[in-house]
Design a protein around this motif. Structure first.
Motif, PDB file in Angstrom:
ATOM      1  N   GLY A 294       0.791  -1.207   0.000  1.00 26.11           N
ATOM      2  CA  GLY A 294       0.000   0.000   0.000  1.00 26.11           C
ATOM      3  C   GLY A 294       0.823   1.256   0.000  1.00 26.11           C
ATOM      4  N   GLY A 295       2.133   1.136   0.264  1.00 22.94           N
ATOM      5  CA  GLY A 295       3.013   2.279   0.146  1.00 22.94           C
ATOM      6  C   GLY A 295       2.892   3.264   1.299  1.00 22.94           C
ATOM      7  N   ARG A 296       3.575   4.392   1.129  1.00 25.07           N
ATOM      8  CA  ARG A 296       3.682   5.377   2.187  1.00 25.07           C
ATOM      9  C   ARG A 296       2.339   5.998   2.543  1.00 25.07           C
ATOM     10  N   THR A 297       1.474   6.201   1.562  1.00 23.13           N
ATOM     11  CA  THR A 297       0.184   6.830   1.820  1.00 23.13           C
ATOM     12  C   THR A 297      -0.637   6.008   2.805  1.00 23.13           C
ATOM     13  N   ALA A 298      -0.679   4.687   2.594  1.00 21.34           N
ATOM     14  CA  ALA A 298      -1.435   3.815   3.492  1.00 21.34           C
ATOM     15  C   ALA A 298      -0.831   3.815   4.885  1.00 21.34           C
ATOM     16  N   MET A 299       0.492   3.803   4.950  1.00 17.49           N
ATOM     17  CA  MET A 299       1.154   3.794   6.249  1.00 17.49           C
ATOM     18  C   MET A 299       0.903   5.103   6.997  1.00 17.49           C
ATOM     19  N   ALA A 300       0.986   6.226   6.281  1.00 22.71           N
ATOM     20  CA  ALA A 300       0.736   7.517   6.910  1.00 22.71           C
ATOM     21  C   ALA A 300      -0.699   7.603   7.424  1.00 22.71           C
ATOM     22  N   HIS A 301      -1.627   7.022   6.682  1.00 26.76           N
ATOM     23  CA  HIS A 301      -3.028   7.024   7.113  1.00 26.76           C
ATOM     24  C   HIS A 301      -3.191   6.218   8.398  1.00 26.76           C
ATOM     25  N   ALA A 302      -2.510   5.085   8.477  1.00 31.18           N
ATOM     26  CA  ALA A 302      -2.580   4.265   9.687  1.00 31.18           C
ATOM     27  C   ALA A 302      -2.005   5.016  10.882  1.00 31.18           C
ATOM     28  N   VAL A 303      -0.892   5.700  10.670  1.00 35.21           N
ATOM     29  CA  VAL A 303      -0.282   6.477  11.750  1.00 35.21           C
ATOM     30  C   VAL A 303      -1.222   7.597  12.188  1.00 35.21           C
ATOM     31  N   ASN A 304      -1.853   8.235  11.205  1.00 32.81           N
ATOM     32  CA  ASN A 304      -2.806   9.297  11.502  1.00 32.81           C
ATOM     33  C   ASN A 304      -3.914   8.799  12.409  1.00 32.81           C
ATOM     34  N   LEU A 305      -4.433   7.617  12.122  1.00 35.72           N
ATOM     35  CA  LEU A 305      -5.505   7.045  12.930  1.00 35.72           C
ATOM     36  C   LEU A 305      -5.021   6.715  14.341  1.00 35.72           C
ATOM     37  N   LEU A 306      -3.809   6.173  14.443  1.00 33.55           N
ATOM     38  CA  LEU A 306      -3.262   5.876  15.766  1.00 33.55           C
ATOM     39  C   LEU A 306      -3.118   7.140  16.596  1.00 33.55           C
ATOM     40  N   MET A 307      -2.640   8.195  15.972  1.00 32.56           N
ATOM     41  CA  MET A 307      -2.496   9.465  16.678  1.00 32.56           C
ATOM     42  C   MET A 307      -3.853   9.971  17.141  1.00 32.56           C
ATOM     43  N   ARG A 308      -4.831   9.872  16.249  1.00 30.25           N
ATOM     44  CA  ARG A 308      -6.169  10.348  16.573  1.00 30.25           C
ATOM     45  C   ARG A 308      -6.778   9.545  17.736  1.00 30.25           C
ATOM     46  N   ILE A 309      -6.577   8.239  17.720  1.00 22.77           N
ATOM     47  CA  ILE A 309      -7.108   7.381  18.785  1.00 22.77           C
ATOM     48  C   ILE A 309      -6.471   7.742  20.126  1.00 22.77           C
ATOM     49  N   ASN A 310      -5.149   7.928  20.154  1.00 21.39           N
ATOM     50  CA  ASN A 310      -4.471   8.298  21.392  1.00 21.39           C
ATOM     51  C   ASN A 310      -4.982   9.625  21.943  1.00 21.39           C
ATOM     52  N   ILE A 311      -5.179  10.592  21.039  1.00 17.70           N
ATOM     53  CA  ILE A 311      -5.659  11.907  21.443  1.00 17.70           C
ATOM     54  C   ILE A 311      -7.051  11.802  22.061  1.00 17.70           C
ATOM     55  N   LEU A 312      -7.934  11.072  21.389  1.00  9.31           N
ATOM     56  CA  LEU A 312      -9.309  10.951  21.872  1.00  9.31           C
ATOM     57  C   LEU A 312      -9.372  10.221  23.213  1.00  9.31           C
ATOM     58  N   LYS A 313      -8.551   9.183  23.379  1.00 12.18           N
ATOM     59  CA  LYS A 313      -8.508   8.474  24.658  1.00 12.18           C
ATOM     60  C   LYS A 313      -8.062   9.409  25.783  1.00 12.18           C
ATOM     61  N   GLU A 314      -7.028  10.193  25.516  1.00 15.87           N
ATOM     62  CA  GLU A 314      -6.528  11.119  26.528  1.00 15.87           C
ATOM     63  C   GLU A 314      -7.582  12.183  26.856  1.00 15.87           C
ATOM     64  N   LEU A 315      -8.239  12.675  25.818  1.00 12.39           N
ATOM     65  CA  LEU A 315      -9.278  13.679  26.019  1.00 12.39           C
ATOM     66  C   LEU A 315     -10.407  13.140  26.889  1.00 12.39           C
ATOM     67  N   LEU A 316     -10.854  11.922  26.594  1.00 14.55           N
ATOM     68  CA  LEU A 316     -11.947  11.316  27.367  1.00 14.55           C
ATOM     69  C   LEU A 316     -11.523  11.076  28.822  1.00 14.55           C
ATOM     70  N   GLU A 317     -10.295  10.627  29.030  1.00 17.83           N
ATOM     71  CA  GLU A 317      -9.820  10.396  30.390  1.00 17.83           C
ATOM     72  C   GLU A 317      -9.839  11.686  31.200  1.00 17.83           C
ATOM     73  N   ARG A 318      -9.403  12.776  30.561  1.00 21.50           N
ATOM     74  CA  ARG A 318      -9.365  14.051  31.275  1.00 21.50           C
ATOM     75  C   ARG A 318     -10.770  14.583  31.558  1.00 21.50           C
ATOM     76  N   GLU A 319     -11.648  14.455  30.575  1.00 21.39           N
ATOM     77  CA  GLU A 319     -13.015  14.935  30.760  1.00 21.39           C
ATOM     78  C   GLU A 319     -13.733  14.127  31.836  1.00 21.39           C
ATOM     79  N   GLU A 320     -13.557  12.804  31.822  1.00 23.54           N
ATOM     80  CA  GLU A 320     -14.215  11.966  32.819  1.00 23.54           C
ATOM     81  C   GLU A 320     -13.639  12.204  34.208  1.00 23.54           C
ATOM     82  N   GLY A 321     -12.359  12.594  34.263  1.00 25.88           N
ATOM     83  CA  GLY A 321     -11.731  12.885  35.548  1.00 25.88           C
ATOM     84  C   GLY A 321     -12.276  14.133  36.209  1.00 25.88           C
TER      85      GLY A 321
END
Length: 323
Positions: A294-321
């Motif tokens: 899939g090349g670099r584009t597919a890999m960059a998209h996967a990384v983008n999703l991982l970053m987004r997931i980490n951000i959302l998890k952190e955001l939810l943890e802080r809001e719930e806290g």
């Protein structure tokens, strides 16, 4: 006929050309400039330093120590250079008047404060000035410009002679070793596209470029709510994609998540974040293995999703806290 002059307090203020000032303290200097350009230039900067229109102070109050904005991690000379681009001193001023070191300063602060137009302008002016491959790689990594890193890689691959120990230390020994490997496989290649394909086939190099591309794309990310109000880069610190999550990546990518302007809508914000998290996790789960093609584009998209997931998890943890 007698003209009656209205008191200034009841005269309507022009939306476009009625500017109030804001005072910044940088090192031992005070700077007072129109607030408008900074608010329009970066909503992230405006939110971080509370420059938004509510509760604006008068010019007299703008130099009060209690209302002065203190900027840390930047020198007075750097800030002055940045302001010269924000506020040209006369109508004949042009971006071409800035030197290379000044453009590097502008890029640094525009990247730090999310002035995206200034960042793009700085990248445009610097692209032809970063001749040294080590500088191209170093600045590209620091400022999230993958094209400069890739160009530096290609220059070192085609360069005659050894990569010095000093240069290897600057770019990382692991990177230097992989550049040597690519150099051996491209000994008879002259075209940049051929060298680029070999870089894309070298995991350590392409993974670093993917992370930089993911970070650069996140910095350009803007979102609108259905009612038309902006979702801004907010107050959650940077979240990193860890090495264990994306095997072999040479650098860590980071972004800042969007939050609503209205902090009172906590429940709505949490529900939205949970839904975005669910969608991101589902999309990541549906992708083929990152290394299966899939090349670099597919890999960059996967990384983008991982970053987004980490951000959302952190955001939810802080809001719930907070509850």
């Amino acid at each position: 006929m007698t003209l009656v002059e209205l008191p200034s307090s009841v005269r309507p203020k022009d939306d476009e050309f009625y500017w109030d000032n804001v005072c910044f303290s940088v090192e031992d200097r005070l700077f007072k400039v129109p607030r408008y350009h900074l608010v329009v230039g970066s909503e992230h900067f405006a939110q971080k330093y509370n420059l938004c229109p509510a509760g604006l102070q008068s010019d007299d109050e703008a130099t009060d120590p209690d209302t002065t904005v203190v900027l840390e991690g930047v020198t007075a000379a750097e800030f002055r250079t940045f302001l010269r681009l924000c506020f040209p001193r006369h109508s004949t001023s042009t971006p071409s008047s800035f030197t290379k070191p000044e453009w590097l300063t502008i890029l640094k602060l525009a990247t730090l404060w999310y002035f995206l137009d200034f960042r793009a302008l700085a990248i445009q002016h610097l692209s032809g000035q970063l001749i040294d491959p080590i500088e191209s790689i170093s600045v590209g990594r620091e400022m999230y410009v993958p094209a400069w890193v890739e160009r530096g890689f290609a220059a070192l691959i085609t360069k005659k002679g050894l990569i010095s120990n000093e240069d290897s230390e600057k770019i990382g020994y692991k990177t230097a070793v992989n550049l040597y490997i690519v150099r051996q496989s491209t000994a008879n290649f002259d075209a940049f596209d051929d060298i680029k394909r070999q870089i894309d086939n070298t995991p350590v190099l392409v993974e670093e470029l993917c992370l930089l591309e993911a970070e650069a794309s996140q910095r350009q990310r803007t979102r609108k709510e259905s009612d038309g109000s902006d979702l801004l880069y907010g107050q959650v610190e940077e979240s990193t994609v860890h090495q264990s999550e994306v095997e072999g990546y040479g650098v860590s990518g980071a972004m800042q998540p969007p939050l609503r302007k209205d902090e009172d809508h906590a429940n709505s914000r949490q529900a939205e974040a949970r839904e975005e998290l669910r969608k991101a996790q589902a999309e990541l789960g549906s992708l083929p293995a990152v290394r299966s093609g899939g090349g670099r584009t597919a890999m960059a998209h996967a990384v983008n999703l991982l970053m987004r997931i980490n951000i959302l998890k952190e955001l939810l943890e802080r809001e719930e806290g907070k509850n």
